[in-house]
Scaffold this motif. Structure first.
Motif, PDB file in Angstrom:
ATOM      1  N   GLU A   1       0.858  -1.175   0.000  1.00 50.89           N
ATOM      2  CA  GLU A   1       0.000   0.000   0.000  1.00 50.89           C
ATOM      3  C   GLU A   1       0.898   1.231   0.000  1.00 50.89           C
ATOM      4  O   GLU A   1       1.825   1.340   0.799  1.00 50.89           O
TER       5      GLU A   1
ATOM      6  N   HIS B   1       3.777  -0.831   3.812  1.00 54.07           N
ATOM      7  CA  HIS B   1       3.556   0.497   3.234  1.00 54.07           C
ATOM      8  C   HIS B   1       4.874   1.028   2.685  1.00 54.07           C
ATOM      9  O   HIS B   1       5.934   0.718   3.212  1.00 54.07           O
TER      10      HIS B   1
ATOM     11  N   TYR C   1      -4.981   2.388   4.658  1.00 54.94           N
ATOM     12  CA  TYR C   1      -6.243   1.662   4.680  1.00 54.94           C
ATOM     13  C   TYR C   1      -6.047   0.249   5.224  1.00 54.94           C
ATOM     14  O   TYR C   1      -6.793  -0.207   6.057  1.00 54.94           O
TER      15      TYR C   1
ATOM     16  N   ILE D   1      -6.657   5.655  -2.328  1.00 52.99           N
ATOM     17  CA  ILE D   1      -6.089   4.426  -1.772  1.00 52.99           C
ATOM     18  C   ILE D   1      -5.350   3.770  -2.930  1.00 52.99           C
ATOM     19  O   ILE D   1      -5.929   3.570  -4.001  1.00 52.99           O
ATOM     20  N   SER D   2      -4.085   3.455  -2.737  1.00 57.79           N
ATOM     21  CA  SER D   2      -3.275   2.919  -3.828  1.00 57.79           C
ATOM     22  C   SER D   2      -2.561   1.649  -3.402  1.00 57.79           C
ATOM     23  O   SER D   2      -1.779   1.655  -2.442  1.00 57.79           O
ATOM     24  N   LEU D   3      -2.836   0.571  -4.125  1.00 60.72           N
ATOM     25  CA  LEU D   3      -2.171  -0.711  -3.900  1.00 60.72           C
ATOM     26  C   LEU D   3      -1.351  -1.054  -5.129  1.00 60.72           C
ATOM     27  O   LEU D   3      -1.844  -0.964  -6.255  1.00 60.72           O
TER      28      LEU D   3
END
Length: 187
Positions: A62, A103, A97, A143-145
């Motif tokens: 993430e 992260h 998130y 939100i970035s995965l």
């Protein structure tokens, strides 16, 4: 996602709509702005692939912050990554998130990075900072995965292509967790 290659049809197979940005920061910014205007969304979920010399191939990460590695106005006294006279900073922090995922700081640039980026980072992509900047400007949560497909090295182009399908499947799993928890169902 940037390209249909990244979803490998698994999202479409589940009837999940995907907005493809195309490659690069300009395309990503235009698509993000268009999606926000058309859908009036409060959250954008950016799923995609990235290279990393820190995380292992097949890790899902993430993004905690985005930086832009190819903005370089250093001859005029500005830092690499800083856009002169811009109220949005060169580092855009995101709200975490998923506590169970690692992260990392993602460096975005309009080049397929195969070496050491000029800004400290944990992973590299080609669209994320632009999406984050549009979201920040428009008051939309991001939100970035990112699925790590390669080591951002000399073999990155081969590894990226070879790891797209497992990446799409892993991204789909976490997307479903996210949607289930937002709907009040157990994740």
């Amino acid at each position: 996602m940037a390209l249909p290659h990244e979803s490998q049809g698994v999202f479409e197979g589940e009837n999940i709509p995907v907005h493809y940005t195309g490659i690069g920061k300009v395309n990503a910014a235009l698509t993000a702005m268009d999606v926000i205007h058309k859908t009036k969304c409060k959250v954008i979920i950016n799923l995609g692939t990235a290279g990393s010399s820190k995380f292992k191939t097949h890790d899902l990460v993430e993004v905690s912050s985005f930086v832009q590695r190819d903005m370089d106005i250093t001859p005029l006294g500005f830092k690499v990554g800083e856009t002169p006279f811009d109220p949005i900073p060169g580092v855009i922090d995101l709200i975490p998130y998923f506590s169970e995922l690692p992260h990392g700081v993602c460096s975005t640039g309009d080049n397929f990075e195969t070496g050491t980026p000029r800004l400290p980072c944990d992973l590299v992509d080609m669209e994320g900072y632009a999406i984050a900047k549009v979201c920040r400007k428009m008051g939309v949560q991001l939100i970035s995965l990112k699925y790590i497909t390669d080591g951002a090295d000399h073999n990155a182009h081969n590894d990226w292509a070879a790891n797209l399908l497992p990446g799409a499947k892993k991204l789909l799993t976490f997307y479903k967790k996210m949607i289930a928890s937002e709907d009040g169902a157990p994740a």
